[in-house]
Design an enzyme around this catalytic site. Sequence first.
Site, PDB file in Angstrom:
ATOM      1  N   GLN A 109     -10.324  -3.728  -3.665  1.00 14.76           N
ATOM      2  CA  GLN A 109     -11.048  -3.258  -3.308  1.00 14.76           C
ATOM      3  C   GLN A 109     -12.617  -3.135  -4.591  1.00 14.76           C
ATOM      4  OE1 GLN A 109     -12.393  -2.038  -0.475  1.00 14.76           O
ATOM      5  NE2 GLN A 109     -14.265  -2.479  -1.195  1.00 14.76           N
ATOM      6  N   CYS A 123     -16.520   1.477  -0.052  1.00 13.91           N
ATOM      7  CA  CYS A 123     -15.303   1.073   0.109  1.00 13.91           C
ATOM      8  C   CYS A 123     -15.078   0.685   1.976  1.00 13.91           C
ATOM      9  CB  CYS A 123     -14.230   1.264  -0.469  1.00 13.91           C
ATOM     10  SG  CYS A 123     -13.487   3.056  -0.041  1.00 13.91           S
ATOM     11  N   ARG A 125     -14.230  -8.933   1.891  1.00  9.56           N
ATOM     12  CA  ARG A 125     -12.699  -9.088   1.280  1.00  9.56           C
ATOM     13  C   ARG A 125     -12.301  -9.416   1.624  1.00  9.56           C
ATOM     14  NH1 ARG A 125     -10.690  -3.404   1.240  1.00  9.56           N
ATOM     15  NH2 ARG A 125      -9.255  -4.888   0.080  1.00  9.56           N
ATOM     16  N   ASP A 172     -17.343   6.848  -2.497  1.00  6.84           N
ATOM     17  CA  ASP A 172     -16.082   7.111  -1.624  1.00  6.84           C
ATOM     18  C   ASP A 172     -15.951   8.564  -0.837  1.00  6.84           C
ATOM     19  OD1 ASP A 172     -13.620   6.065  -0.301  1.00  6.84           O
ATOM     20  OD2 ASP A 172     -12.630   6.586  -2.361  1.00  6.84           O
ATOM     21  N   ARG A 224       1.036  -1.485  -0.265  1.00  4.33           N
ATOM     22  CA  ARG A 224       0.265   0.599  -0.272  1.00  4.33           C
ATOM     23  C   ARG A 224       1.030   1.127   0.151  1.00  4.33           C
ATOM     24  NH1 ARG A 224      -5.147   1.708   3.209  1.00  4.33           N
ATOM     25  NH2 ARG A 224      -6.202  -0.383   1.892  1.00  4.33           N
TER      26      ARG A 224
HETATM   27  N1  NVA Z   1      -9.968   6.320  -1.733  1.00  2.33           N
HETATM   28  C1  NVA Z   1      -9.816   5.828  -0.146  1.00  2.33           C
HETATM   29  C2  NVA Z   1      -9.654   4.554  -0.166  1.00  2.33           C
HETATM   30  C3  NVA Z   1      -9.730   3.823   1.211  1.00  2.33           C
HETATM   31  C4  NVA Z   1      -9.886   2.687   1.034  1.00  2.33           C
HETATM   32  C5  NVA Z   1      -7.932   6.429   0.299  1.00  2.33           C
HETATM   33  O1  NVA Z   1      -6.959   6.220  -0.928  1.00  2.33           O
HETATM   34  O2  NVA Z   1      -8.563   7.060   0.811  1.00  2.33           O
HETATM   35  N1   CP Z   2     -11.374  -0.187   2.305  1.00  3.32           N
HETATM   36  C1   CP Z   2     -10.172  -0.401   2.107  1.00  3.32           C
HETATM   37  O1   CP Z   2      -9.604  -0.314   1.678  1.00  3.32           O
HETATM   38  O2   CP Z   2      -9.635  -0.351   3.659  1.00  3.32           O
HETATM   39  P1   CP Z   2      -8.973   0.345   4.689  1.00  3.32           P
HETATM   40  O3   CP Z   2      -8.069   1.443   4.192  1.00  3.32           O
HETATM   41  O4   CP Z   2      -9.258  -0.163   6.282  1.00  3.32           O
HETATM   42  O5   CP Z   2      -7.820  -1.277   4.158  1.00  3.32           O
END
Ligand code: NVA
Ligand code: CP
Length: 306
Positions: free
Chosen positions: A131, A263, A291, A223, A101
């Site tokens: 996701q 999400c 998930r 979102d 991530r």
């Molecule tokens: N668009 C959001 C999704 C989090 C799961 C982000 O990138 O923070």
């Molecule tokens: N939807 C999602 O990816 O949640 P987290 O950021 O908590 O992993």
Amino acid sequence: MKKDIVSIDDLSVKDIEKIFKLADEVRADKKKFENLLSRKSLGLLFQKPSNRTRVSFEVGMTQLGGHSIYLGPDDIKLGEREAVKDVARVLSKYLDCIVARTYSHNDIVELSEFSSIPVINGLSDLMHPCQALSDVYTIRDKNPALKSIKLAYIGDGNNVLNSLIAMGSKLGLYISIATPKGYEPNREILNASQKYAGISGVRIELSNDPYKASKDADFIYTDVWTSMGKEHERKIRLKAFKGFQINADLLTKCKKDCLVMHCLPAHRQEEITDEVLDGPKAIVFEQAENRLYIQKAILIMLLGGK
Ligand code: NVA
Ligand code: CP
């Protein structure tokens, strides 16, 4: 040869169908494949916080007999303490798979290029493929006739929307999007998705009108307006996204039995009201639950030798 899931482009329709089938199997029987990944190690290389992605991958790995190591923002310091390609080469010597991530999508691309083990995108600024897999799996669960469904997406053209349109267009989902001007999804992904959609015989519509996009929708999705890494833009975004909230009034435009998706995490009372998020049409916790099944399916596909 190792397989990565850096973007939706890494997944053929056949791969997606295989993941959904495996997800069905592990959902039906938690113990299925319980020793398949015995002695395998998964590294979770995360530059940003996470609840769902981290916990579902870790629990999924445990349920499959494997082990995971969480490497948070202060551990590896990807690209700061050590070059991305060196991290990739070193972790490939210890681990069997990496979930990453990152802020920059290019960092995940570089990790995948220099790793000899599979690399899974656990969210980047551009994409969130795991996701989208879970989202379409959830939609298909409610109505397997994907081609007859209209999905409305209201809000930011971010990583989640980019992934949804890339995935949806491959599988033949009609998606109607409303974003404020200047917050459209990634142009390249949109163009490629529109081409795919044409082949699958569906449409991807883009507008700046939430009411138009929501008309007769079967599913409505949103979102956060301010994604992780964009916090410095929060004030501007709150203004720009005014009118793009999913609330009871907007739901009157959708089909009567329309279901609401997010999400998570949600910024309650911004992109979605408490009333809608806590209401009977919301399926957000099913999305979150799925998930786990999807991550297990991904791990089985990439590491299970099947
Ligand atoms: N668009 C959001 C999704 C989090 C799961 C982000 O990138 O923070
Ligand atoms: N939807 C999602 O990816 O949640 P987290 O950021 O908590 O992993």
